[in-house]
Design an enzyme around this catalytic site. Sequence first.
Site, PDB file in Angstrom:
ATOM      1  N   ASP A  25     -39.912 -15.823 -36.846  1.00 19.76           N
ATOM      2  CA  ASP A  25     -38.805 -15.786 -35.886  1.00 19.76           C
ATOM      3  C   ASP A  25     -38.160 -14.410 -35.944  1.00 19.76           C
ATOM      4  O   ASP A  25     -37.825 -13.917 -37.027  1.00 19.76           O
ATOM      5  CB  ASP A  25     -37.794 -16.885 -36.252  1.00 19.76           C
ATOM      6  CG  ASP A  25     -36.538 -16.833 -35.400  1.00 19.76           C
ATOM      7  OD1 ASP A  25     -36.600 -16.275 -34.286  1.00 19.76           O
ATOM      8  OD2 ASP A  25     -35.501 -17.329 -35.864  1.00 19.76           O
ATOM      9  N   ASN A  27     -35.409 -13.559 -33.762  1.00 20.90           N
ATOM     10  CA  ASN A  27     -34.050 -13.512 -33.191  1.00 20.90           C
ATOM     11  C   ASN A  27     -33.091 -14.538 -33.773  1.00 20.90           C
ATOM     12  O   ASN A  27     -31.984 -14.703 -33.275  1.00 20.90           O
ATOM     13  CB  ASN A  27     -34.106 -13.657 -31.668  1.00 20.90           C
ATOM     14  CG  ASN A  27     -34.745 -14.970 -31.225  1.00 20.90           C
ATOM     15  OD1 ASN A  27     -35.017 -15.850 -32.054  1.00 20.90           O
ATOM     16  ND2 ASN A  27     -34.988 -15.102 -29.931  1.00 20.90           N
ATOM     17  N   ASP A  29     -33.179 -17.851 -33.878  1.00 19.32           N
ATOM     18  CA  ASP A  29     -32.991 -19.155 -33.242  1.00 19.32           C
ATOM     19  C   ASP A  29     -33.780 -20.260 -33.942  1.00 19.32           C
ATOM     20  O   ASP A  29     -33.769 -21.407 -33.501  1.00 19.32           O
ATOM     21  CB  ASP A  29     -33.339 -19.112 -31.757  1.00 19.32           C
ATOM     22  CG  ASP A  29     -34.820 -18.846 -31.482  1.00 19.32           C
ATOM     23  OD1 ASP A  29     -35.588 -18.639 -32.454  1.00 19.32           O
ATOM     24  OD2 ASP A  29     -35.209 -18.836 -30.298  1.00 19.32           O
ATOM     25  N   ASP A  33     -41.763 -16.471 -32.591  1.00 19.43           N
ATOM     26  CA  ASP A  33     -41.882 -15.878 -31.265  1.00 19.43           C
ATOM     27  C   ASP A  33     -42.870 -14.713 -31.274  1.00 19.43           C
ATOM     28  O   ASP A  33     -43.399 -14.321 -32.318  1.00 19.43           O
ATOM     29  CB  ASP A  33     -40.515 -15.430 -30.748  1.00 19.43           C
ATOM     30  CG  ASP A  33     -39.717 -14.635 -31.782  1.00 19.43           C
ATOM     31  OD1 ASP A  33     -40.324 -13.802 -32.486  1.00 19.43           O
ATOM     32  OD2 ASP A  33     -38.495 -14.866 -31.906  1.00 19.43           O
ATOM     33  N   ASP A 102     -54.834 -20.109 -26.148  1.00 21.61           N
ATOM     34  CA  ASP A 102     -55.169 -21.534 -26.241  1.00 21.61           C
ATOM     35  C   ASP A 102     -54.938 -22.163 -24.878  1.00 21.61           C
ATOM     36  O   ASP A 102     -53.794 -22.291 -24.425  1.00 21.61           O
ATOM     37  CB  ASP A 102     -54.271 -22.179 -27.302  1.00 21.61           C
ATOM     38  CG  ASP A 102     -54.844 -23.484 -27.835  1.00 21.61           C
ATOM     39  OD1 ASP A 102     -55.507 -24.193 -27.062  1.00 21.61           O
ATOM     40  OD2 ASP A 102     -54.604 -23.790 -29.011  1.00 21.61           O
ATOM     41  N   ASP A 203     -58.753 -26.392 -25.408  1.00 20.50           N
ATOM     42  CA  ASP A 203     -58.296 -27.643 -25.998  1.00 20.50           C
ATOM     43  C   ASP A 203     -59.030 -28.844 -25.397  1.00 20.50           C
ATOM     44  O   ASP A 203     -59.222 -28.917 -24.177  1.00 20.50           O
ATOM     45  CB  ASP A 203     -56.784 -27.762 -25.740  1.00 20.50           C
ATOM     46  CG  ASP A 203     -56.151 -28.966 -26.393  1.00 20.50           C
ATOM     47  OD1 ASP A 203     -56.063 -28.991 -27.631  1.00 20.50           O
ATOM     48  OD2 ASP A 203     -55.735 -29.886 -25.653  1.00 20.50           O
ATOM     49  N   GLU A 245     -62.903 -26.999 -28.129  1.00 18.32           N
ATOM     50  CA  GLU A 245     -62.582 -28.088 -29.047  1.00 18.32           C
ATOM     51  C   GLU A 245     -63.262 -29.352 -28.543  1.00 18.32           C
ATOM     52  O   GLU A 245     -63.014 -29.793 -27.420  1.00 18.32           O
ATOM     53  CB  GLU A 245     -61.073 -28.308 -29.118  1.00 18.32           C
ATOM     54  CG  GLU A 245     -60.696 -29.401 -30.101  1.00 18.32           C
ATOM     55  CD  GLU A 245     -59.256 -29.868 -29.969  1.00 18.32           C
ATOM     56  OE1 GLU A 245     -58.664 -30.264 -30.992  1.00 18.32           O
ATOM     57  OE2 GLU A 245     -58.726 -29.854 -28.837  1.00 18.32           O
ATOM     58  N   HIS A 317     -53.837 -26.534 -36.801  1.00 18.70           N
ATOM     59  CA  HIS A 317     -52.498 -27.063 -36.531  1.00 18.70           C
ATOM     60  C   HIS A 317     -52.466 -28.584 -36.444  1.00 18.70           C
ATOM     61  O   HIS A 317     -51.383 -29.178 -36.449  1.00 18.70           O
ATOM     62  CB  HIS A 317     -51.976 -26.476 -35.221  1.00 18.70           C
ATOM     63  CG  HIS A 317     -52.827 -26.839 -34.038  1.00 18.70           C
ATOM     64  ND1 HIS A 317     -54.095 -26.342 -33.855  1.00 18.70           N
ATOM     65  CD2 HIS A 317     -52.603 -27.672 -32.989  1.00 18.70           C
ATOM     66  CE1 HIS A 317     -54.616 -26.847 -32.751  1.00 18.70           C
ATOM     67  NE2 HIS A 317     -53.736 -27.656 -32.202  1.00 18.70           N
ATOM     68  N   ASP A 318     -53.634 -29.214 -36.358  1.00 20.31           N
ATOM     69  CA  ASP A 318     -53.709 -30.678 -36.272  1.00 20.31           C
ATOM     70  C   ASP A 318     -54.138 -31.331 -37.580  1.00 20.31           C
ATOM     71  O   ASP A 318     -54.224 -32.562 -37.651  1.00 20.31           O
ATOM     72  CB  ASP A 318     -54.713 -31.099 -35.185  1.00 20.31           C
ATOM     73  CG  ASP A 318     -54.175 -30.901 -33.776  1.00 20.31           C
ATOM     74  OD1 ASP A 318     -52.944 -30.939 -33.593  1.00 20.31           O
ATOM     75  OD2 ASP A 318     -54.999 -30.696 -32.864  1.00 20.31           O
TER      76      ASP A 318
END
Length: 540
Positions: A25, A27, A29, A33, A102, A203, A245, A317-318
Site C-alpha cells: 500500500d 497511500n 488506505d 496498489d 489476469d 481465469d 486456468e 491466491h486460491d
Amino acid sequence: MADFTKKDWWKEAVVYQIYPKSFQDSNGDGIGDLPGILSRLDYLQKLGVDALWLCPVFASPQADNGYDISDYQAIDPMFGTMEEMRTLIRQAKARGIGILLDLVLNHTSDQHRWFRQALQGRDNPYHDYYIWRDGTPDIPPNGMRAGFGGSAWTWVPELGQYYFHQFAPQQPDLNWDNPKVRQELYAMIRGWMAEGVAGFRLDVIDQVAKDPDLQVTANGPRLMEYLRELNRETFGGANLITVGEAWGADLARARQYSAPDGSVFSMVFQFEQMMLDQAGSKWNARPMPLPVLKESIARWQTGLHGCGWNSLFWNNHDLPRIVSRWGDDGACRVDSAKALAVVLHGLQGTPYIYQGEELGMTNAPYPLADLRDIESLNAYQEMRDAGKTDAEAMAAIHRMGRDNARTPMQWTAGGNAGFTTGTPWLRVNPNHTEINAEAALADPDSVFYTYQKLIALRKCCPVFAEGDFTLLCPQDDQVFAYTRTGAGQQLLVAANLSGRPAAFALPRDFAGTSPLLATQGQPADGMLRPWEAVLYCRQI
C-alpha cells in the site's frame, strides 16, 4: 532479465504472482496498489523474476476481490490510474520484467454496463450477452450449484427469468455462443496488447463454453473452437506468455491447450496435484502419501514433454500456503520451504512464485470474524448447516481457505509488516515479526536466496527447459528424486520431504560431482537430513 524478443522466452522464465490488494500500500488506505508494486521493483529484480502476474486490477465492486469485473478497460481507483499502470508496464519492462494481466472472460460483474443493459428487457441487444432461462420464482431451471455455494441460478422478477452464474450471483456468466460477446472481448485484449503487456493469465477459461441445460461447465463441446478463435483474433503469433486456468484439464486437454504449434496458449494451469489431498471437496481432507504426488507429477512431466508445456506452482491466491500444507511451518519452516522450492523448480515448465512464497510465509488461522473471502464464509455456513461443529468447520477453513494466501505481504517486523501505514483490509499474519523480507535479505541462508539461486540456474543451465524427466525411487515415502536429461546436461534433484532422516544413495553417474545447490550445507553420504534438498548438474 527476460529477452522478450526471443521465441518462447517464457520457457526459461520465472513468473511472480502478485495479489495487488495485499502486496504494498502506498497511500495508507490499507489496500495495496500499483504505486506500491512500482516501489518494490528493486526487490523483484533482485529476486530475478522475469514477469509479474497481477491478479485483476480492473474496475470492480470487489464481490470476489476483483474477479467480478465491471470495466475491463479501466483500473479500479483503489489500485490507481491507467497512467500508473502504463508507468508500471514501462518501468518493469526496462528492468527486463514483463507484466501479465489476469483476464476474467467467463463472467463479468453484475455492475458491468453490459449486464445493466441486459436487465432492461429481453429485447435489449445486451440481454443475449448473458445466459437466461425462463421459469418461476420457486423452480430454478435445474439443480446446478454455484462454485461459492447456493444455486447457480438467480431470479429476476422484472424479466420473469433466471440468469446463470457459476460463481457468486454478482458474477453473471457471459454467453460465449453469442459472437458479439467474443468480439467485444477480443477487442479489449488487443487494446491491452497495444499497451505493452507481456501476456495474460485467463481465469477459468475452460468454462467459457458451458452448457447449463446439460449441467456442463468445464470442457463444453465448443471450447476448443472458441479458444482457437481467441488465439487467432488476439495474441496468436505475438510471442506473449499466455496461461489458461483449467481446473478440469487432463493430459489430453492440456496437450491441446499448450500445443507446440501455438494455436491456443503457452501453457495451462492444471490442478490435479493440488487436489490429491482432498476427498470430493477442498474442505474434506484425505491423506496424500508422497508416492501418489510423485506419480501425478511424473505423469504430467512425461506426458507433456515435447508436445506441450507445464506450469509449475505450489501456491496461488486460491490455495493455502504450501509450507503449511505440505511442509512444516513450525521449527522446520525454512528447511521445508527450501526443499519444496527445489523439487518444483527442477521440473520442466514455467515456475510461478506466489508473493511471500520466497519468504516461507505461512497460513494464518484467523477467527471467523476476521475472514474476508466469500468462498470461505459461504462454506462455513454450509458446513454448519450440514451438521459440522464450529471447530470442524473452522479447521477446514484454516487448512484450505483462500484468505491464507491473501494476508498482506510481510516486508518488515514493524507495524503492519511494512505493508501499510493505515488499517490493512485483511489482518497481517502475527508471525511477520519473524518472517519478513527485511530479515530474509539480511540472512544469506534464507529461503529468499534459495529461490534467487534457483531462478538464476534456469538461465545458465539449458537442461531446465529442455531436459526429459525420469522419476527415481517412486515408492519411497520420504524422498522425491528425479533426473532431467537434455541439452548435453543431466540434472539430479533429490529432496527429503519429511521430518525424519532418509536413506538416499547418490547415483553412480553423479559420483564426485559437487552440488549446484544444497539447502543444508555439504550433503552427507547415503542419506538426506530432514527436509534437505540437493541439486546436481553434470555434462554428458
